[in-house]
Design a protein around this motif. Sequence first.
Motif, short mmCIF file in Angstrom:
data_model
loop_
_atom_site.label_atom_id
_atom_site.label_comp_id
_atom_site.label_asym_id
_atom_site.label_seq_id
_atom_site.Cartn_x
_atom_site.Cartn_y
_atom_site.Cartn_z
N UNK A 79 54.06 -57.65 48.02
CA UNK A 79 53.09 -58.70 48.35
C UNK A 79 53.56 -59.51 49.55
N UNK A 80 54.84 -59.86 49.56
CA UNK A 80 55.39 -60.65 50.67
C UNK A 80 55.42 -59.84 51.97
N UNK A 81 55.72 -58.56 51.89
CA UNK A 81 55.72 -57.71 53.08
C UNK A 81 54.32 -57.65 53.68
N UNK A 82 53.31 -57.45 52.83
CA UNK A 82 51.94 -57.41 53.33
C UNK A 82 51.56 -58.74 53.99
N UNK A 83 52.00 -59.85 53.40
CA UNK A 83 51.67 -61.16 53.95
C UNK A 83 52.27 -61.36 55.34
N UNK A 84 53.55 -61.06 55.51
CA UNK A 84 54.17 -61.28 56.83
C UNK A 84 53.66 -60.27 57.85
N UNK A 85 53.31 -59.05 57.41
CA UNK A 85 52.72 -58.07 58.32
C UNK A 85 51.35 -58.55 58.78
N UNK A 86 50.57 -59.09 57.87
CA UNK A 86 49.25 -59.63 58.19
C UNK A 86 49.37 -60.80 59.17
N UNK A 87 50.48 -61.55 59.07
CA UNK A 87 50.72 -62.68 59.98
C UNK A 87 51.30 -62.24 61.31
N UNK A 88 51.44 -60.91 61.51
CA UNK A 88 51.84 -60.39 62.82
C UNK A 88 53.28 -59.93 62.96
N UNK A 89 54.04 -59.89 61.88
CA UNK A 89 55.43 -59.45 61.99
C UNK A 89 55.49 -57.98 62.37
N UNK A 90 56.30 -57.66 63.37
CA UNK A 90 56.51 -56.27 63.79
C UNK A 90 57.79 -55.70 63.18
N UNK A 91 58.70 -56.57 62.82
CA UNK A 91 59.95 -56.20 62.17
C UNK A 91 60.09 -57.10 60.95
N UNK A 92 60.29 -56.49 59.78
CA UNK A 92 60.43 -57.24 58.54
C UNK A 92 61.82 -56.96 57.97
N UNK A 93 62.60 -58.03 57.80
CA UNK A 93 63.98 -57.90 57.34
C UNK A 93 64.05 -58.38 55.89
N UNK A 94 64.57 -57.53 55.03
CA UNK A 94 64.71 -57.85 53.61
C UNK A 94 66.14 -58.27 53.31
N UNK A 95 66.32 -58.98 52.21
CA UNK A 95 67.66 -59.34 51.78
C UNK A 95 68.42 -58.10 51.33
N UNK A 96 69.73 -58.16 51.38
CA UNK A 96 70.54 -57.07 50.85
C UNK A 96 70.29 -56.95 49.35
N UNK A 97 70.39 -55.79 48.80
CA UNK A 97 70.12 -55.54 47.38
C UNK A 97 68.78 -56.14 46.99
N UNK A 98 67.75 -55.77 47.70
CA UNK A 98 66.45 -56.42 47.59
C UNK A 98 65.61 -56.02 46.38
N UNK A 99 66.01 -55.00 45.61
CA UNK A 99 65.14 -54.59 44.50
C UNK A 99 65.70 -54.88 43.11
#
Length: 53
Positions: free
Chosen positions: A23-43
């Motif tokens: 959900x958060x990835x879709x939100x930042x992509x919709x806001x125009x992010x071209x590179x999305x960086x996740x926290x380490x051990x993200x799942x």
Amino acid sequence: MKVGLIQQANGGDIASNMQRLATKIRRVARDGAELIVLQELHNGLYFCQTEDV
């Protein structure tokens, strides 16, 4: 380049963590992010938060 950074608190339910992350990835992509960086051990939890003997 617009960068999106995602940091979230995770619980023991990996499927729930991944759903919230998606959900958060879709939100930042919709806001125009071209590179999305996740926290380490993200799942899941950090290794020091669980004990598997």
